[in-house]
Design a protein around this motif. Structure first.
Motif, PDB file in Angstrom:
ATOM      1  N   UNK A   1      -8.587   5.140  -0.248  1.00 12.45           N
ATOM      2  CA  UNK A   1      -9.499   5.222  -1.397  1.00 12.45           C
ATOM      3  C   UNK A   1      -9.644   3.860  -2.067  1.00 12.45           C
ATOM      4  N   UNK A   2      -8.536   3.103  -2.097  1.00  8.33           N
ATOM      5  CA  UNK A   2      -8.605   1.774  -2.727  1.00  8.33           C
ATOM      6  C   UNK A   2      -9.661   0.917  -2.036  1.00  8.33           C
ATOM      7  N   UNK A   3      -9.746   1.069  -0.710  1.00  9.95           N
ATOM      8  CA  UNK A   3     -10.762   0.293   0.017  1.00  9.95           C
ATOM      9  C   UNK A   3     -12.161   0.673  -0.481  1.00  9.95           C
ATOM     10  N   UNK A   4     -12.388   1.969  -0.642  1.00  7.36           N
ATOM     11  CA  UNK A   4     -13.689   2.439  -1.102  1.00  7.36           C
ATOM     12  C   UNK A   4     -13.961   2.024  -2.558  1.00  7.36           C
ATOM     13  N   UNK A   5     -12.923   2.075  -3.393  1.00  5.10           N
ATOM     14  CA  UNK A   5     -13.063   1.673  -4.800  1.00  5.10           C
ATOM     15  C   UNK A   5     -13.415   0.187  -4.898  1.00  5.10           C
ATOM     16  N   UNK A   6     -12.652  -0.638  -4.177  1.00  3.73           N
ATOM     17  CA  UNK A   6     -12.904  -2.085  -4.222  1.00  3.73           C
ATOM     18  C   UNK A   6     -14.303  -2.395  -3.703  1.00  3.73           C
ATOM     19  N   UNK A   7     -14.706  -1.675  -2.682  1.00  2.35           N
ATOM     20  CA  UNK A   7     -16.028  -1.904  -2.101  1.00  2.35           C
ATOM     21  C   UNK A   7     -17.121  -1.518  -3.101  1.00  2.35           C
TER      22      UNK A   7
ATOM     23  N   UNK B   1      -7.849  -5.461   0.413  1.00  9.78           N
ATOM     24  CA  UNK B   1      -9.127  -4.799   0.726  1.00  9.78           C
ATOM     25  C   UNK B   1     -10.202  -5.834   1.050  1.00  9.78           C
ATOM     26  N   UNK B   2     -10.154  -6.952   0.352  1.00  8.88           N
ATOM     27  CA  UNK B   2     -11.111  -8.035   0.613  1.00  8.88           C
ATOM     28  C   UNK B   2     -10.861  -8.627   2.010  1.00  8.88           C
ATOM     29  N   UNK B   3      -9.582  -8.837   2.301  1.00 12.94           N
ATOM     30  CA  UNK B   3      -9.192  -9.481   3.549  1.00 12.94           C
ATOM     31  C   UNK B   3      -9.584  -8.651   4.772  1.00 12.94           C
ATOM     32  N   UNK B   4      -9.402  -7.327   4.702  1.00 14.46           N
ATOM     33  CA  UNK B   4      -9.677  -6.508   5.892  1.00 14.46           C
ATOM     34  C   UNK B   4     -11.180  -6.299   6.105  1.00 14.46           C
ATOM     35  N   UNK B   5     -11.984  -6.486   5.056  1.00 13.44           N
ATOM     36  CA  UNK B   5     -13.432  -6.413   5.205  1.00 13.44           C
ATOM     37  C   UNK B   5     -13.947  -5.011   5.504  1.00 13.44           C
ATOM     38  N   UNK B   6     -15.257  -4.898   5.697  1.00 15.76           N
ATOM     39  CA  UNK B   6     -15.838  -3.600   6.061  1.00 15.76           C
ATOM     40  C   UNK B   6     -16.654  -3.753   7.326  1.00 15.76           C
ATOM     41  N   UNK B   7     -16.626  -2.725   8.140  1.00 10.47           N
ATOM     42  CA  UNK B   7     -17.395  -2.747   9.372  1.00 10.47           C
ATOM     43  C   UNK B   7     -17.691  -1.339   9.816  1.00 10.47           C
TER      44      UNK B   7
ATOM     45  N   UNK C   1     -25.057   4.563   3.314  1.00 17.25           N
ATOM     46  CA  UNK C   1     -24.558   3.576   4.291  1.00 17.25           C
ATOM     47  C   UNK C   1     -23.131   3.972   4.655  1.00 17.25           C
ATOM     48  N   UNK C   2     -22.870   4.054   5.964  1.00 17.02           N
ATOM     49  CA  UNK C   2     -21.535   4.478   6.396  1.00 17.02           C
ATOM     50  C   UNK C   2     -20.713   3.283   6.869  1.00 17.02           C
ATOM     51  N   UNK C   3     -19.429   3.327   6.580  1.00 12.01           N
ATOM     52  CA  UNK C   3     -18.509   2.288   7.084  1.00 12.01           C
ATOM     53  C   UNK C   3     -17.260   2.972   7.636  1.00 12.01           C
ATOM     54  N   UNK C   4     -16.488   2.206   8.419  1.00 12.49           N
ATOM     55  CA  UNK C   4     -15.293   2.769   9.059  1.00 12.49           C
ATOM     56  C   UNK C   4     -14.161   2.894   8.049  1.00 12.49           C
ATOM     57  N   UNK C   5     -13.519   4.053   8.042  1.00 11.59           N
ATOM     58  CA  UNK C   5     -12.422   4.258   7.094  1.00 11.59           C
ATOM     59  C   UNK C   5     -11.224   3.392   7.473  1.00 11.59           C
ATOM     60  N   UNK C   6     -10.401   3.141   6.498  1.00 18.92           N
ATOM     61  CA  UNK C   6      -9.182   2.381   6.736  1.00 18.92           C
ATOM     62  C   UNK C   6      -8.126   3.282   7.358  1.00 18.92           C
ATOM     63  N   UNK C   7      -7.549   2.820   8.439  1.00 21.37           N
ATOM     64  CA  UNK C   7      -6.340   3.453   8.988  1.00 21.37           C
ATOM     65  C   UNK C   7      -5.238   2.415   8.942  1.00 21.37           C
ATOM     66  N   UNK C   8      -4.072   2.833   8.520  1.00 20.62           N
ATOM     67  CA  UNK C   8      -2.962   1.908   8.354  1.00 20.62           C
ATOM     68  C   UNK C   8      -1.803   2.394   9.220  1.00 20.62           C
ATOM     69  N   UNK C   9      -1.157   1.462   9.925  1.00 17.88           N
ATOM     70  CA  UNK C   9      -0.051   1.882  10.784  1.00 17.88           C
ATOM     71  C   UNK C   9       1.128   2.384   9.938  1.00 17.88           C
ATOM     72  N   UNK C  10       1.950   3.195  10.531  1.00 19.11           N
ATOM     73  CA  UNK C  10       3.148   3.779   9.887  1.00 19.11           C
ATOM     74  C   UNK C  10       2.811   4.597   8.635  1.00 19.11           C
ATOM     75  N   UNK C  11       1.576   5.105   8.574  1.00 13.48           N
ATOM     76  CA  UNK C  11       1.103   5.751   7.349  1.00 13.48           C
ATOM     77  C   UNK C  11       0.255   6.963   7.703  1.00 13.48           C
ATOM     78  N   UNK C  12       0.345   8.020   6.910  1.00 17.69           N
ATOM     79  CA  UNK C  12      -0.648   9.088   7.027  1.00 17.69           C
ATOM     80  C   UNK C  12      -1.514   9.047   5.767  1.00 17.69           C
ATOM     81  N   UNK C  13      -2.787   9.386   5.922  1.00 17.22           N
ATOM     82  CA  UNK C  13      -3.668   9.310   4.766  1.00 17.22           C
ATOM     83  C   UNK C  13      -4.423  10.598   4.483  1.00 17.22           C
TER      84      UNK C  13
END
Ligand code: ATP
Ligand code: MG
Length: 550
Positions: free
Chosen positions: A42-48, A308-314, A254-266
């Motif tokens: 969600x933080x990725x979406x909020x920052x975006x 969130x800035x560093x990982x960008x959106x795609x 506009x759709x973007x790819x959700x963030x998936x993080x290793x060692x984590x469930x979301x």
């Protein structure tokens, strides 16, 4: 946040829409469903969303998509607001709830019925499923599809009045049962649900489906760019169909790819299960990938924004290693966290040539930031150092203490180990050392080099504090791939221990994050600490220790 924005495909679309005059002012929104706490995705979406609005001098709404009464709660609404604010964003007066639009959505459903674009279906859920077809087979029209407008209006009214039990009828859009897009095969738009809603109470017993609400909510709020994750790409034609039929403002999804993080469930369902089954303490347990958990762990908001800035959106599937987030945390804390000394596994050191006195040494709070001032450190004849800063038979590259070797005590003297004292089991229990008393703040006069520096505390002055060593919650890179994600919980994700710390540690306040030199970053727990007995959560280690493990 004030940096020059990095361009991305979403900014390109917005630039084109502004250039063509399609929209004048950028309006975005963050639309959480209040059925859980916010997580790092969600933080990725909020920052975006908030970031785009700020950089285009537009606005971003906070809207609670509370169309499902069953799982939603006021507690989540408050927690979400706190988290968005803490991340550094402000929705101003633009706080909205889907439930405030229930009357309007109902009117729009009536409007569709009147236009012959919606009908009440009375098939059972099983029949409806069977008649929907599949990706390879077209659907079959419902026998109720050709009901008259008058009959549909009457039945829908009676649905609203509570005359039918759950599931007896549904209102469906009349689009195309043969569409290759399953979402257009006469989707349900209103269902009967005799459930109490956290905001509208018992006023309604029919509720709009998410798909019938989301696009129109955006439209009502004059959202220009409705940014969502990729799984809604196939829903876009449906949202566009509704706004076209109703003749209302059309946002651009506009759709973007959700963030998936290793060692984590979301998934919120899984996060809720972790809480309710007590695999963790609470939603804000410092091991949780929730924003509240990260805050309690000591992650600075700036670190999450930078990440969130560093990982960008795609548009491509994105999988980010947890170490990238941890590195963002270190980058911020390295600049801001004051330094302190604390020993986790103490080994006693006696400075045999040091008189029985207490000396007050000065130590900088931050090595690169003199403006953060100094602190006073008591130094005395008996100290504690870390057990693994001593080796009885050290290899050549070990620059810490060994028999006959020298090391510098951080902010204090150079000492040499003369004697090693063991207990009856052969365990080293004490070191006898001599200090070079000419080396306080100075190199040795004879030019000899002492490479190692270790941390220490004065035994008589050390305070015992509780520390919680947090580690990754899962020990498998992709817990969702395991047969049961609960089976790959890391059993060592929390270790509770004591540290012996310099007395200054007791003045740390709730929420402060400090660097225990050479040990890691630690944050004063905001819930379990008292003024006399702070509890320190390890925010992050100083280095990525998992890189080696893999
Ligand atoms: P669920 O549908 O499982 O309840 P959700 O994660 O979709 O959960 P919402 O509350 O609907 O939860 O999400 C709010 C917003 O956050 C949505 O716009 C969604 O696209 C976005 N979002 C959720 N998860 C992620 C993620 N992992 N990465 C990026 N954005 C996300
Ligand atoms: Mg969702």
């Amino acid at each position: 946040m004030s940096q020059e924005p990095v361009s991305n495909f979403i900014r390109t679309i917005i630039d084109e829409d502004l250039a063509s005059g399609r929209y004048q002012q950028v309006v975005t929104r963050f639309p959480p469903e209040p059925n859980g706490y916010l997580h790092i995705g969600h933080a990725k979406s909020i920052c975006l969303n908030f970031g785009l609005a700020a950089s285009y001098s537009g606005r971003c709404h906070l809207r609670f998509d509370d169309t499902n009464p069953a799982k939603e709660e006021q507690e989540y609404v408050e927690a979400i607001k706190t988290d968005v604010r803490w991340l550094g964003f402000d929705w101003g007066e633009h706080l909205y709830f889907a439930s405030d639009y229930f009357e309007q959505l109902y009117q729009w459903a009536v409007q569709l019925i009147e236009a012959g674009k919606a009908y009440v279906d009375s098939q059972s859920a099983d029949e409806m499923r069977a008649n929907r077809g599949s990706l390879t087979e077209p659907g079959v029209d419902s026998p109720y599809r050709e009901r008259s407008v008058a009959e549909n209006l009457e039945l829908f009214e009676r649905m609203k009045n509570g005359e039918f039990p759950d599931g007896k009828h549904v209102l469906r859009a009349k689009i195309d049962m043969k569409s290759p897009n399953m979402n257009l095969r006469d989707p349900a738009i209103y269902r009967i649900l005799h459930a109490r809603h956290h905001r509208t109470g018992d006023r309604w017993c029919i509720y709009p489906m998410y798909d019938f609400a989301h696009g129109q909510e955006d439209s009502l709020e004059k959202v220009t760019h409705s940014i969502c994750t990729l799984e809604f790409e196939d829903h876009r034609p449906l949202y566009d169909w509704f706004v076209a039929q109703l003749g209302i403002h059309a946002p651009q999804q506009i759709e973007f790819a959700r963030l998936n993080l290793s060692y984590t469930v979301m998934s919120k369902r899984k996060l809720l299960q972790l809480v309710t089954e007590q695999h963790v303490e609470s939603w804000d347990d410092p091991r949780m990938p929730t924003i509240s958990g990260m805050r309690r762990r000591g992650y600075p908001a700036a670190a999450i924004r930078n990440f969130c800035e560093k990982i960008g959106v795609g548009k491509g599937y994105s999988w980010i290693d947890l170490s990238v987030l941890e590195e963002s945390v270190r980058e911020v804390l390295n600049k801001t966290a004051q330094r302190r000394m604390a020993v986790l596994q103490p080994l006693k050191v006696v400075i045999t040539n040091y008189p029985d006195q207490v000396e007050e040494l000065q130590a900088p709070n931050h090595p690169q930031q003199p403006e953060l001032g100094n602190r006073t450190l008591p130094f005395s004849r008996e100290l504690y150092i870390e057990q693994d800063d001593f080796m009885e038979d050290p290899p050549k590259k070990f620059f810490r203490l060994g028999p006959g070797r020298e090391v510098r005590l951080r902010n204090a003297y150079i000492i040499r180990c003369d004697d090693v004292i063991k207990d009856e089991h052969g365990q080293v229990v004490e070191l006898r050392c001599t200090a070079d008393l000419e080396t306080l703040g100075k190199n040795p006069a004879d030019g000899r080099k002492v490479k190692g520096i270790i941390h220490w505390v004065s035994a008589a002055h050390a305070k015992s504090v509780k520390v919680r060593l947090y580690d990754r919650l899962f020990n498998q890179e992709n817990p969702d791939k395991a047969d049961d994600y609960l089976q790959v919980l890391n059993p060592d994700s929390l270790q509770v221990t004591e540290a012996l710390a310099e007395p200054n540690l007791l003045t740390a306040c709730s929420g402060d994050t400090l660097q225990f030199e050479r040990v890691g970053y630690f944050c004063v727990d905001s819930q379990d600490s008292t003024a006399a007995a702070p509890v320190f959560n390890r925010t992050v280690t100083l280095r990525d220790t998992w890189a080696k493990v893999k």
